[in-house]
Write a protein that holds these residues in place. Structure first.
Motif, PDB file in Angstrom:
ATOM      1  N   ILE A  30       1.044  -1.184   0.163  1.00 34.60           N
ATOM      2  CA  ILE A  30       0.010   0.025   0.116  1.00 34.60           C
ATOM      3  C   ILE A  30       0.784   1.275  -0.029  1.00 34.60           C
ATOM      4  O   ILE A  30       0.533   2.397  -0.849  1.00 34.60           O
ATOM      5  CB  ILE A  30      -0.882  -0.095   1.070  1.00 34.60           C
ATOM      6  CG1 ILE A  30      -2.089  -1.130   0.908  1.00 34.60           C
ATOM      7  CG2 ILE A  30      -1.954   1.460   1.362  1.00 34.60           C
ATOM      8  CD1 ILE A  30      -2.688  -1.365   2.388  1.00 34.60           C
ATOM      9  N   SER A  31       1.860   1.323   0.834  1.00 32.25           N
ATOM     10  CA  SER A  31       2.816   2.415   0.767  1.00 32.25           C
ATOM     11  C   SER A  31       3.407   2.704  -0.571  1.00 32.25           C
ATOM     12  O   SER A  31       3.531   3.794  -1.158  1.00 32.25           O
ATOM     13  CB  SER A  31       4.138   2.183   1.752  1.00 32.25           C
ATOM     14  OG  SER A  31       4.778   3.113   1.847  1.00 32.25           O
ATOM     15  N   GLU A  32       3.819   1.602  -1.242  1.00 33.01           N
ATOM     16  CA  GLU A  32       4.295   1.649  -2.658  1.00 33.01           C
ATOM     17  C   GLU A  32       3.268   2.282  -3.436  1.00 33.01           C
ATOM     18  O   GLU A  32       3.673   3.165  -4.260  1.00 33.01           O
ATOM     19  CB  GLU A  32       4.932   0.484  -3.100  1.00 33.01           C
ATOM     20  CG  GLU A  32       5.366   0.250  -4.492  1.00 33.01           C
ATOM     21  CD  GLU A  32       6.942   0.581  -4.582  1.00 33.01           C
ATOM     22  OE1 GLU A  32       7.413   0.785  -5.604  1.00 33.01           O
ATOM     23  OE2 GLU A  32       7.536   0.804  -3.569  1.00 33.01           O
ATOM     24  N   ALA A  33       2.042   1.885  -3.428  1.00 33.13           N
ATOM     25  CA  ALA A  33       1.136   2.322  -4.337  1.00 33.13           C
ATOM     26  C   ALA A  33       0.860   3.775  -4.064  1.00 33.13           C
ATOM     27  O   ALA A  33       0.618   4.430  -5.167  1.00 33.13           O
ATOM     28  CB  ALA A  33      -0.202   1.338  -3.917  1.00 33.13           C
ATOM     29  N   LEU A  34       0.858   4.256  -2.741  1.00 29.52           N
ATOM     30  CA  LEU A  34       0.460   5.605  -2.616  1.00 29.52           C
ATOM     31  C   LEU A  34       1.795   6.238  -3.129  1.00 29.52           C
ATOM     32  O   LEU A  34       1.507   7.732  -3.486  1.00 29.52           O
ATOM     33  CB  LEU A  34       0.283   5.924  -1.081  1.00 29.52           C
ATOM     34  CG  LEU A  34      -0.920   5.393  -0.648  1.00 29.52           C
ATOM     35  CD1 LEU A  34      -1.047   5.593   1.084  1.00 29.52           C
ATOM     36  CD2 LEU A  34      -2.231   5.704  -1.211  1.00 29.52           C
ATOM     37  N   ASN A  93      12.188 -11.261  -5.607  1.00 27.76           N
ATOM     38  CA  ASN A  93      13.070 -10.291  -5.050  1.00 27.76           C
ATOM     39  C   ASN A  93      12.169  -9.455  -3.832  1.00 27.76           C
ATOM     40  O   ASN A  93      11.387  -8.453  -4.514  1.00 27.76           O
ATOM     41  CB  ASN A  93      13.578  -9.478  -6.060  1.00 27.76           C
ATOM     42  CG  ASN A  93      14.574  -8.495  -5.448  1.00 27.76           C
ATOM     43  OD1 ASN A  93      15.418  -8.696  -4.414  1.00 27.76           O
ATOM     44  ND2 ASN A  93      14.794  -7.390  -6.094  1.00 27.76           N
ATOM     45  N   VAL A  94      12.290  -9.722  -2.442  1.00 28.20           N
ATOM     46  CA  VAL A  94      11.545  -9.032  -1.741  1.00 28.20           C
ATOM     47  C   VAL A  94      12.220  -7.702  -1.370  1.00 28.20           C
ATOM     48  O   VAL A  94      13.498  -7.812  -1.146  1.00 28.20           O
ATOM     49  CB  VAL A  94      11.452  -9.541  -0.484  1.00 28.20           C
ATOM     50  CG1 VAL A  94      10.492  -8.778   0.586  1.00 28.20           C
ATOM     51  CG2 VAL A  94      10.417 -11.004  -0.716  1.00 28.20           C
ATOM     52  N   VAL A  95      11.760  -6.249  -1.200  1.00 28.13           N
ATOM     53  CA  VAL A  95      12.360  -5.054  -1.382  1.00 28.13           C
ATOM     54  C   VAL A  95      11.619  -4.403  -0.574  1.00 28.13           C
ATOM     55  O   VAL A  95      10.430  -4.433  -0.031  1.00 28.13           O
ATOM     56  CB  VAL A  95      12.438  -4.484  -2.798  1.00 28.13           C
ATOM     57  CG1 VAL A  95      13.105  -5.345  -3.809  1.00 28.13           C
ATOM     58  CG2 VAL A  95      11.118  -4.170  -3.182  1.00 28.13           C
ATOM     59  N   THR A  96      12.305  -3.057  -0.011  1.00 32.97           N
ATOM     60  CA  THR A  96      11.701  -1.965   0.758  1.00 32.97           C
ATOM     61  C   THR A  96      10.872  -1.169  -0.150  1.00 32.97           C
ATOM     62  O   THR A  96      11.481  -0.934  -1.126  1.00 32.97           O
ATOM     63  CB  THR A  96      12.918  -1.233   1.350  1.00 32.97           C
ATOM     64  OG1 THR A  96      13.798  -2.128   2.076  1.00 32.97           O
ATOM     65  CG2 THR A  96      12.323  -0.146   2.316  1.00 32.97           C
ATOM     66  N   PRO A  97       9.716  -0.960   0.104  1.00 27.97           N
ATOM     67  CA  PRO A  97       8.870  -0.041  -0.328  1.00 27.97           C
ATOM     68  C   PRO A  97       8.950   1.472  -0.372  1.00 27.97           C
ATOM     69  O   PRO A  97       9.827   1.697   0.493  1.00 27.97           O
ATOM     70  CB  PRO A  97       7.382  -0.325   0.225  1.00 27.97           C
ATOM     71  CG  PRO A  97       7.766  -0.760   1.778  1.00 27.97           C
ATOM     72  CD  PRO A  97       9.041  -1.309   1.527  1.00 27.97           C
ATOM     73  N   LYS A  98       8.733   2.018  -1.513  1.00 32.38           N
ATOM     74  CA  LYS A  98       8.866   3.531  -1.611  1.00 32.38           C
ATOM     75  C   LYS A  98       7.872   4.075  -0.642  1.00 32.38           C
ATOM     76  O   LYS A  98       6.838   3.643  -0.515  1.00 32.38           O
ATOM     77  CB  LYS A  98       8.808   4.002  -3.024  1.00 32.38           C
ATOM     78  CG  LYS A  98       9.953   3.494  -3.813  1.00 32.38           C
ATOM     79  CD  LYS A  98       9.787   4.338  -5.333  1.00 32.38           C
ATOM     80  CE  LYS A  98      10.975   3.709  -6.075  1.00 32.38           C
ATOM     81  NZ  LYS A  98      10.783   4.029  -7.383  1.00 32.38           N
ATOM     82  N   LYS A  99       7.976   5.471  -0.032  1.00 27.93           N
ATOM     83  CA  LYS A  99       7.019   5.671   0.833  1.00 27.93           C
ATOM     84  C   LYS A  99       6.479   7.296   0.339  1.00 27.93           C
ATOM     85  O   LYS A  99       7.357   7.907  -0.189  1.00 27.93           O
ATOM     86  CB  LYS A  99       7.626   5.841   2.080  1.00 27.93           C
ATOM     87  CG  LYS A  99       7.765   4.572   3.084  1.00 27.93           C
ATOM     88  CD  LYS A  99       8.107   4.606   4.348  1.00 27.93           C
ATOM     89  CE  LYS A  99       8.730   3.322   4.685  1.00 27.93           C
ATOM     90  NZ  LYS A  99       8.379   3.003   6.057  1.00 27.93           N
TER      91      LYS A  99
END
Length: 119
Positions: A30-34, A93-99
């Motif tokens: 959700i954070s990545e989507a926003l 590949n599990v990554v850290t989301p963009k915020k």
């Protein structure tokens, strides 16, 4: 399970995602989507009217969480934010989301609704 974000650009008529990027939790997705939403809002100078009153549709495997239209014209192709989930495999590949830099109260409501659906 891992989660991926897909974004539809109604003006360019193409689907976008961060290639080979999966997230551990729905909250990260959700954070990545926003963050994508925020980027589209900047690109289109805040002319996308997001439909926060629309019911969130889909299953946990494929859920459209937010839909919008350029200048609110529903005759045009929609912009959308979608989260898909797949069974976790080592090749993902599990990554850290963009915020996003800012989250509106309406966006917080969407986050809350989507999080409840994934629980």
């Amino acid at each position: 399970m891992v989660y991926q974000v897909h974004v539809g650009d109604g003006f360019k008529k193409k689907r976008m995602k961060r290639t080979n990027s999966f997230f551990k939790t729905p909250g990260e997705a959700i954070s990545e989507a926003l963050a994508f939403k925020e980027k589209m809002d900047v690109t289109y100078q805040n002319e996308i009217i997001w439909d926060y009153s629309r019911k969130i549709k889909g299953t946990v495997e494929k859920m459209k969480i937010l839909k919008g239209y350029l200048k609110g014209d529903k005759k045009t192709d929609a912009f959308y934010l979608q989260i898909t989930s797949v069974e976790h495999l080592d090749e993902y590949n599990v990554v850290t989301p963009k915020k996003p830099k800012k989250i509106s109260t309406k966006d917080k409501k969407v986050v809350s609704q989507v999080t409840k659906l994934f629980v």
